[in-house]
Design a protein around this motif. Structure first.
Motif, PDB file in Angstrom:
ATOM      1  N   ALA A   1       0.837  -1.200   0.000  1.00  0.00           N
ATOM      2  CA  ALA A   1       0.000   0.000   0.000  1.00  0.00           C
ATOM      3  C   ALA A   1       0.870   1.247   0.000  1.00  0.00           C
ATOM      4  O   ALA A   1       0.594   2.219  -0.711  1.00  0.00           O
ATOM      5  N   ALA A   2       1.940   1.219   0.775  1.00  0.00           N
ATOM      6  CA  ALA A   2       2.847   2.368   0.855  1.00  0.00           C
ATOM      7  C   ALA A   2       3.514   2.646  -0.480  1.00  0.00           C
ATOM      8  O   ALA A   2       3.780   3.797  -0.830  1.00  0.00           O
ATOM      9  N   ALA A   3       3.783   1.594  -1.246  1.00  0.00           N
ATOM     10  CA  ALA A   3       4.439   1.762  -2.541  1.00  0.00           C
ATOM     11  C   ALA A   3       3.600   2.606  -3.488  1.00  0.00           C
ATOM     12  O   ALA A   3       4.126   3.230  -4.417  1.00  0.00           O
ATOM     13  N   GLN A   4       2.280   2.655  -3.234  1.00  0.00           N
ATOM     14  CA  GLN A   4       1.381   3.421  -4.093  1.00  0.00           C
ATOM     15  C   GLN A   4       1.128   4.826  -3.563  1.00  0.00           C
ATOM     16  O   GLN A   4       0.662   5.697  -4.297  1.00  0.00           O
ATOM     17  N   GLY A   5       1.432   5.071  -2.292  1.00  0.00           N
ATOM     18  CA  GLY A   5       0.998   6.302  -1.664  1.00  0.00           C
ATOM     19  C   GLY A   5       2.006   7.422  -1.585  1.00  0.00           C
ATOM     20  O   GLY A   5       1.627   8.584  -1.422  1.00  0.00           O
ATOM     21  N   PHE A   6       3.286   7.111  -1.686  1.00  0.00           N
ATOM     22  CA  PHE A   6       4.291   8.155  -1.550  1.00  0.00           C
ATOM     23  C   PHE A   6       4.614   8.831  -2.870  1.00  0.00           C
ATOM     24  O   PHE A   6       4.422   8.263  -3.945  1.00  0.00           O
ATOM     25  N   ARG A   7       5.097  10.045  -2.765  1.00  0.00           N
ATOM     26  CA  ARG A   7       5.456  10.834  -3.955  1.00  0.00           C
ATOM     27  C   ARG A   7       6.525  10.116  -4.769  1.00  0.00           C
ATOM     28  O   ARG A   7       6.541  10.139  -5.983  1.00  0.00           O
ATOM     29  N   THR A   8       7.435   9.477  -4.095  1.00  0.00           N
ATOM     30  CA  THR A   8       8.456   8.680  -4.755  1.00  0.00           C
ATOM     31  C   THR A   8       8.648   7.395  -3.981  1.00  0.00           C
ATOM     32  O   THR A   8       8.511   7.372  -2.754  1.00  0.00           O
ATOM     33  N   GLY A   9       8.938   6.323  -4.692  1.00  0.00           N
ATOM     34  CA  GLY A   9       9.136   5.044  -4.037  1.00  0.00           C
ATOM     35  C   GLY A   9      10.516   4.880  -3.456  1.00  0.00           C
ATOM     36  O   GLY A   9      10.802   3.880  -2.798  1.00  0.00           O
ATOM     37  N   ALA A  10      11.399   5.847  -3.691  1.00  0.00           N
ATOM     38  CA  ALA A  10      12.764   5.771  -3.188  1.00  0.00           C
ATOM     39  C   ALA A  10      12.858   6.452  -1.831  1.00  0.00           C
ATOM     40  O   ALA A  10      12.519   7.623  -1.699  1.00  0.00           O
ATOM     41  N   VAL A  11      13.304   5.737  -0.828  1.00  0.00           N
ATOM     42  CA  VAL A  11      13.378   6.252   0.535  1.00  0.00           C
ATOM     43  C   VAL A  11      14.828   6.240   1.015  1.00  0.00           C
ATOM     44  O   VAL A  11      15.390   5.167   1.268  1.00  0.00           O
ATOM     45  N   PRO A  12      15.468   7.402   1.155  1.00  0.00           N
ATOM     46  CA  PRO A  12      16.827   7.445   1.699  1.00  0.00           C
ATOM     47  C   PRO A  12      16.831   6.972   3.146  1.00  0.00           C
ATOM     48  O   PRO A  12      15.892   7.233   3.893  1.00  0.00           O
ATOM     49  N   PHE A  13      17.886   6.281   3.549  1.00  0.00           N
ATOM     50  CA  PHE A  13      17.968   5.789   4.917  1.00  0.00           C
ATOM     51  C   PHE A  13      19.396   5.820   5.437  1.00  0.00           C
ATOM     52  O   PHE A  13      20.370   5.842   4.678  1.00  0.00           O
ATOM     53  N   ASP A  14      19.498   5.831   6.758  1.00  0.00           N
ATOM     54  CA  ASP A  14      20.745   5.582   7.472  1.00  0.00           C
ATOM     55  C   ASP A  14      20.452   4.454   8.445  1.00  0.00           C
ATOM     56  O   ASP A  14      19.518   4.550   9.247  1.00  0.00           O
ATOM     57  N   ALA A  15      21.214   3.377   8.370  1.00  0.00           N
ATOM     58  CA  ALA A  15      20.996   2.227   9.237  1.00  0.00           C
ATOM     59  C   ALA A  15      22.257   1.939  10.034  1.00  0.00           C
ATOM     60  O   ALA A  15      23.369   2.025   9.508  1.00  0.00           O
ATOM     61  N   TYR A  16      22.065   1.592  11.299  1.00  0.00           N
ATOM     62  CA  TYR A  16      23.178   1.311  12.195  1.00  0.00           C
ATOM     63  C   TYR A  16      23.001  -0.092  12.761  1.00  0.00           C
ATOM     64  O   TYR A  16      22.024  -0.372  13.467  1.00  0.00           O
ATOM     65  N   LEU A  17      23.934  -0.983  12.465  1.00  0.00           N
ATOM     66  CA  LEU A  17      23.851  -2.373  12.896  1.00  0.00           C
ATOM     67  C   LEU A  17      25.031  -2.708  13.806  1.00  0.00           C
ATOM     68  O   LEU A  17      26.144  -2.219  13.587  1.00  0.00           O
ATOM     69  N   ASP A  18      24.780  -3.543  14.814  1.00  0.00           N
ATOM     70  CA  ASP A  18      25.879  -3.931  15.687  1.00  0.00           C
ATOM     71  C   ASP A  18      26.656  -5.092  15.067  1.00  0.00           C
ATOM     72  O   ASP A  18      26.360  -5.546  13.951  1.00  0.00           O
ATOM     73  N   GLU A  19      27.649  -5.598  15.787  1.00  0.00           N
ATOM     74  CA  GLU A  19      28.520  -6.633  15.240  1.00  0.00           C
ATOM     75  C   GLU A  19      27.807  -7.959  15.031  1.00  0.00           C
ATOM     76  O   GLU A  19      28.316  -8.839  14.338  1.00  0.00           O
ATOM     77  N   GLN A  20      26.646  -8.121  15.627  1.00  0.00           N
ATOM     78  CA  GLN A  20      25.848  -9.322  15.431  1.00  0.00           C
ATOM     79  C   GLN A  20      24.827  -9.158  14.310  1.00  0.00           C
ATOM     80  O   GLN A  20      24.011 -10.057  14.079  1.00  0.00           O
TER      81      GLN A  20
END
Length: 286
Positions: A212-231
Protein backbone atom coordinates in the motif's frame (compact mmCIF):
# COMPACT_ATOMS: atom_id res chain seq x y z
CA UNK A 1 -7.14 -11.60 23.19
CA UNK A 2 -3.41 -11.90 23.88
CA UNK A 3 -1.35 -11.72 20.71
CA UNK A 4 1.82 -13.13 22.27
CA UNK A 5 4.03 -13.12 25.29
CA UNK A 6 7.58 -13.75 24.16
CA UNK A 7 10.83 -14.10 25.98
CA UNK A 8 14.02 -14.56 24.00
CA UNK A 9 17.57 -15.14 25.18
CA UNK A 10 20.52 -14.01 23.67
CA UNK A 11 1.75 20.31 10.43
CA UNK A 12 -1.65 20.07 10.69
CA UNK A 13 -3.00 17.31 8.45
CA UNK A 14 0.58 16.39 7.91
CA UNK A 15 0.10 12.78 8.75
CA UNK A 16 -3.52 12.17 9.16
CA UNK A 17 -3.71 10.34 12.46
CA UNK A 18 -1.17 12.35 14.41
CA UNK A 19 1.35 14.83 13.06
CA UNK A 20 4.95 13.66 13.00
CA UNK A 21 8.22 13.19 14.89
CA UNK A 22 11.75 14.51 15.40
CA UNK A 23 15.12 13.00 14.65
CA UNK A 24 16.90 11.43 17.55
CA UNK A 25 20.51 12.44 17.84
CA UNK A 26 22.97 9.63 17.31
CA UNK A 27 26.00 9.39 19.48
CA UNK A 28 28.79 9.18 17.02
CA UNK A 29 32.53 8.95 17.21
CA UNK A 30 34.72 7.41 14.55
CA UNK A 31 36.60 4.37 15.70
CA UNK A 32 39.97 3.58 14.30
CA UNK A 33 42.05 0.47 14.69
CA UNK A 34 43.79 -2.23 12.81
CA UNK A 35 44.08 -5.97 12.70
CA UNK A 36 40.80 -7.80 13.15
CA UNK A 37 38.80 -4.57 13.30
CA UNK A 38 40.26 -3.40 9.98
CA UNK A 39 39.38 -6.75 8.41
CA UNK A 40 35.90 -6.58 9.89
CA UNK A 41 35.41 -3.10 8.46
CA UNK A 42 36.51 -4.30 5.03
CA UNK A 43 33.98 -7.12 5.20
CA UNK A 44 31.28 -4.63 6.20
CA UNK A 45 32.05 -2.51 3.15
CA UNK A 46 32.10 -5.45 0.76
CA UNK A 47 28.77 -6.93 1.79
CA UNK A 48 26.96 -3.71 2.67
CA UNK A 49 23.83 -4.35 0.60
CA UNK A 50 23.29 -7.88 1.86
CA UNK A 51 24.01 -6.94 5.47
CA UNK A 52 21.35 -4.22 5.37
CA UNK A 53 18.81 -6.36 3.53
CA UNK A 54 19.13 -9.09 6.18
CA UNK A 55 18.31 -6.73 9.07
CA UNK A 56 14.63 -7.74 9.32
CA UNK A 57 15.41 -11.46 9.28
CA UNK A 58 18.00 -11.03 12.04
CA UNK A 59 15.52 -9.19 14.25
CA UNK A 60 12.98 -12.01 13.95
CA UNK A 61 15.61 -14.69 14.50
CA UNK A 62 16.85 -16.63 17.50
CA UNK A 63 18.53 -14.55 20.17
CA UNK A 64 16.74 -11.32 19.22
CA UNK A 65 13.01 -11.65 18.54
CA UNK A 66 11.99 -8.65 20.66
CA UNK A 67 13.32 -5.28 21.80
CA UNK A 68 12.56 -2.08 23.58
CA UNK A 69 11.82 0.75 21.17
CA UNK A 70 12.30 4.51 21.15
CA UNK A 71 11.00 6.46 18.18
CA UNK A 72 10.93 9.99 16.88
CA UNK A 73 9.35 11.52 13.81
CA UNK A 74 9.59 15.01 12.40
CA UNK A 75 7.34 16.47 9.74
CA UNK A 76 8.10 19.60 7.77
CA UNK A 77 5.50 21.22 5.51
CA UNK A 78 4.95 24.84 4.56
CA UNK A 79 7.57 26.04 7.01
CA UNK A 80 5.96 24.21 9.94
CA UNK A 81 7.72 21.45 11.86
CA UNK A 82 5.94 19.00 14.13
CA UNK A 83 7.67 16.45 16.35
CA UNK A 84 6.25 13.32 18.00
CA UNK A 85 8.02 10.74 20.15
CA UNK A 86 7.23 7.23 21.26
CA UNK A 87 8.53 4.52 23.58
CA UNK A 88 7.60 0.91 24.15
CA UNK A 89 8.48 -2.65 23.18
CA UNK A 90 8.01 -4.83 20.10
CA UNK A 91 7.92 -8.55 19.31
CA UNK A 92 9.39 -9.05 15.85
CA UNK A 93 8.23 -12.63 15.45
CA UNK A 94 4.63 -11.82 16.26
CA UNK A 95 4.74 -8.46 14.46
CA UNK A 96 3.14 -6.83 17.46
CA UNK A 97 4.04 -4.16 19.97
CA UNK A 98 2.83 -1.54 22.41
CA UNK A 99 3.96 2.10 22.33
CA UNK A 100 3.17 5.31 24.20
CA UNK A 101 3.16 8.22 21.75
CA UNK A 102 3.65 11.75 23.03
CA UNK A 103 2.36 14.62 20.92
CA UNK A 104 4.03 18.05 20.97
CA UNK A 105 2.45 21.00 22.80
CA UNK A 106 -0.21 22.85 20.82
CA UNK A 107 1.51 25.55 18.80
CA UNK A 108 -1.37 27.90 19.63
CA UNK A 109 -0.81 27.42 23.36
CA UNK A 110 -3.78 25.14 23.88
CA UNK A 111 -4.09 22.30 26.34
CA UNK A 112 -1.47 19.61 25.98
CA UNK A 113 -2.56 16.35 24.38
CA UNK A 114 -2.68 13.22 26.49
CA UNK A 115 -0.23 10.50 25.41
CA UNK A 116 -1.69 8.10 22.89
CA UNK A 117 -1.38 4.37 23.49
CA UNK A 118 -0.78 2.43 20.28
CA UNK A 119 -1.01 -1.31 19.79
CA UNK A 120 0.66 -2.59 16.64
CA UNK A 121 -0.43 -5.90 15.15
CA UNK A 122 -0.18 -7.47 11.67
CA UNK A 123 -2.39 -5.38 9.40
CA UNK A 124 -3.80 -3.24 12.20
CA UNK A 125 -3.13 -0.22 14.40
CA UNK A 126 -5.13 0.35 17.60
CA UNK A 127 -5.13 3.77 19.27
CA UNK A 128 -6.36 4.87 22.70
CA UNK A 129 -6.75 8.59 23.57
CA UNK A 130 -7.06 9.32 19.87
CA UNK A 131 -9.08 12.47 20.54
CA UNK A 132 -11.05 14.06 17.68
CA UNK A 133 -14.38 13.02 19.19
CA UNK A 134 -13.38 9.49 20.20
CA UNK A 135 -14.53 8.60 23.76
CA UNK A 136 -11.64 8.34 26.19
CA UNK A 137 -12.41 4.73 27.08
CA UNK A 138 -12.55 3.54 23.46
CA UNK A 139 -9.98 2.32 20.99
CA UNK A 140 -9.77 3.21 17.31
CA UNK A 141 -8.81 0.40 14.95
CA UNK A 142 -7.15 1.24 11.63
CA UNK A 143 -6.56 -1.23 8.82
CA UNK A 144 -2.93 -0.45 7.93
CA UNK A 145 -3.19 -2.27 4.59
CA UNK A 146 -5.78 0.32 3.52
CA UNK A 147 -3.61 3.33 4.41
CA UNK A 148 -1.85 5.13 1.58
CA UNK A 149 1.39 5.04 3.54
CA UNK A 150 0.98 1.56 5.02
CA UNK A 151 1.36 3.11 8.49
CA UNK A 152 4.94 4.13 7.85
CA UNK A 153 3.99 7.61 9.07
CA UNK A 154 0.25 7.77 9.84
CA UNK A 155 0.51 6.71 13.48
CA UNK A 156 3.30 9.14 14.25
CA UNK A 157 5.45 6.04 14.73
CA UNK A 158 6.89 3.84 12.02
CA UNK A 159 6.06 0.24 12.87
CA UNK A 160 9.50 -1.15 13.91
CA UNK A 161 9.06 -4.28 11.81
CA UNK A 162 8.05 -2.24 8.76
CA UNK A 163 11.07 0.01 9.33
CA UNK A 164 13.33 -3.03 9.17
CA UNK A 165 11.45 -4.73 6.31
CA UNK A 166 11.79 -1.56 4.26
CA UNK A 167 15.54 -2.19 4.22
CA UNK A 168 14.94 -5.31 2.13
CA UNK A 169 14.45 -2.86 -0.73
CA UNK A 170 17.94 -1.40 -0.32
CA UNK A 171 19.76 -0.76 -3.59
CA UNK A 172 23.15 0.94 -3.63
CA UNK A 173 24.44 1.04 -0.05
CA UNK A 174 27.51 2.83 1.26
CA UNK A 175 29.39 1.70 4.32
CA UNK A 176 30.10 4.94 6.20
CA UNK A 177 32.15 3.51 9.07
CA UNK A 178 31.99 2.56 12.72
CA UNK A 179 30.51 4.80 15.38
CA UNK A 180 29.36 4.59 18.98
CA UNK A 181 25.65 4.49 19.80
CA UNK A 182 24.81 4.58 23.51
CA UNK A 183 28.01 2.72 24.32
CA UNK A 184 27.59 0.09 21.59
CA UNK A 185 29.89 -0.06 18.57
CA UNK A 186 27.74 -0.02 15.44
CA UNK A 187 28.36 0.06 11.71
CA UNK A 188 26.75 2.91 9.83
CA UNK A 189 25.27 2.23 6.37
CA UNK A 190 23.66 4.79 4.10
CA UNK A 191 21.57 4.16 1.01
CA UNK A 192 18.16 4.25 -0.65
CA UNK A 193 15.40 1.68 -0.35
CA UNK A 194 12.72 1.02 -2.95
CA UNK A 195 9.35 0.52 -1.26
CA UNK A 196 7.98 -1.65 -4.07
CA UNK A 197 10.95 -4.00 -3.96
CA UNK A 198 10.74 -4.15 -0.17
CA UNK A 199 7.05 -5.09 -0.39
CA UNK A 200 7.82 -7.97 -2.74
CA UNK A 201 10.58 -9.33 -0.50
CA UNK A 202 9.04 -8.65 2.92
CA UNK A 203 7.77 -11.35 5.24
CA UNK A 204 4.02 -11.93 5.04
CA UNK A 205 2.93 -9.79 8.04
CA UNK A 206 4.48 -6.63 6.53
CA UNK A 207 3.92 -7.29 2.83
CA UNK A 208 0.41 -5.85 2.36
CA UNK A 209 1.11 -2.64 4.29
CA UNK A 210 4.32 -1.99 2.34
CA UNK A 211 2.51 -2.71 -0.93
CA UNK A 212 0.00 0.00 0.00
CA UNK A 213 2.85 2.37 0.86
CA UNK A 214 4.44 1.76 -2.54
CA UNK A 215 1.38 3.42 -4.09
CA UNK A 216 1.00 6.30 -1.66
CA UNK A 217 4.29 8.16 -1.55
CA UNK A 218 5.46 10.83 -3.96
CA UNK A 219 8.46 8.68 -4.75
CA UNK A 220 9.14 5.04 -4.04
CA UNK A 221 12.76 5.77 -3.19
CA UNK A 222 13.38 6.25 0.54
CA UNK A 223 16.83 7.45 1.70
CA UNK A 224 17.97 5.79 4.92
CA UNK A 225 20.75 5.58 7.47
CA UNK A 226 21.00 2.23 9.24
CA UNK A 227 23.18 1.31 12.20
CA UNK A 228 23.85 -2.37 12.90
CA UNK A 229 25.88 -3.93 15.69
CA UNK A 230 28.52 -6.63 15.24
CA UNK A 231 25.85 -9.32 15.43
CA UNK A 232 23.94 -7.78 12.54
CA UNK A 233 21.14 -6.50 14.77
CA UNK A 234 19.53 -3.25 13.69
CA UNK A 235 20.11 -0.71 16.46
CA UNK A 236 18.95 2.45 14.75
CA UNK A 237 17.37 3.35 11.42
CA UNK A 238 16.38 6.72 10.04
CA UNK A 239 14.13 6.99 6.96
CA UNK A 240 13.33 10.13 4.99
CA UNK A 241 9.90 10.01 3.39
CA UNK A 242 8.47 12.46 0.88
CA UNK A 243 4.88 12.73 -0.34
CA UNK A 244 2.24 15.23 -1.47
CA UNK A 245 -0.39 16.06 1.15
CA UNK A 246 -3.81 16.32 -0.50
CA UNK A 247 -2.75 18.84 -3.12
CA UNK A 248 -0.77 20.89 -0.62
CA UNK A 249 3.00 21.34 -0.33
CA UNK A 250 5.32 18.36 -0.45
CA UNK A 251 5.60 16.76 2.96
CA UNK A 252 8.98 15.73 4.26
CA UNK A 253 8.99 13.22 7.11
CA UNK A 254 12.04 11.97 8.97
CA UNK A 255 11.36 8.86 11.04
CA UNK A 256 13.93 7.43 13.45
CA UNK A 257 13.68 4.14 15.33
CA UNK A 258 16.07 3.02 18.09
CA UNK A 259 16.18 -0.61 19.28
CA UNK A 260 17.76 -1.88 22.51
CA UNK A 261 17.10 -4.29 25.38
CA UNK A 262 16.84 -7.26 23.02
CA UNK A 263 14.95 -10.25 24.37
CA UNK A 264 12.62 -8.21 26.59
CA UNK A 265 9.26 -9.95 27.30
CA UNK A 266 6.47 -8.36 25.25
CA UNK A 267 2.76 -8.83 25.92
CA UNK A 268 0.17 -7.26 23.63
CA UNK A 269 -3.51 -7.66 24.50
CA UNK A 270 -5.77 -6.50 21.70
CA UNK A 271 -9.02 -4.77 22.73
CA UNK A 272 -12.36 -6.55 22.62
CA UNK A 273 -14.73 -5.60 19.84
CA UNK A 274 -17.04 -3.86 22.33
CA UNK A 275 -14.18 -1.51 23.27
CA UNK A 276 -13.54 -0.36 19.70
CA UNK A 277 -15.11 2.93 18.58
CA UNK A 278 -16.92 2.70 15.27
CA UNK A 279 -18.37 6.22 15.03
CA UNK A 280 -17.17 9.18 13.03
CA UNK A 281 -13.73 10.56 13.83
CA UNK A 282 -13.17 14.32 13.57
CA UNK A 283 -10.21 15.86 11.78
CA UNK A 284 -9.31 18.48 14.36
CA UNK A 285 -6.98 16.68 16.67
CA UNK A 286 -4.71 13.75 16.13
Amino acid sequence: MVVQQHRSGGGARAVRALAVMGVMAAAAGCAGGGGDRATSAADARGGAVEVVRRAAAVLAGDGVASAEVSTSMETAAGGTRVTIRGTGAYDFRAGSGRLKVVLPPDAAGGEEHRPITELLAPGALYMMNRGAGVPEDKWVRIDTTALEDGNLVTGGVTDPMAAAELLRGAGAVTYVGETDLAGVTVRHYRGTADIGRAARLAAAPSRAALAAAAQGFRTGAVPFDAYLDEQGRLRKVRHRFSFANEGGPVMEVVSTTLLYGFGVPVTVRLPDERDIYTGEIGQGRA
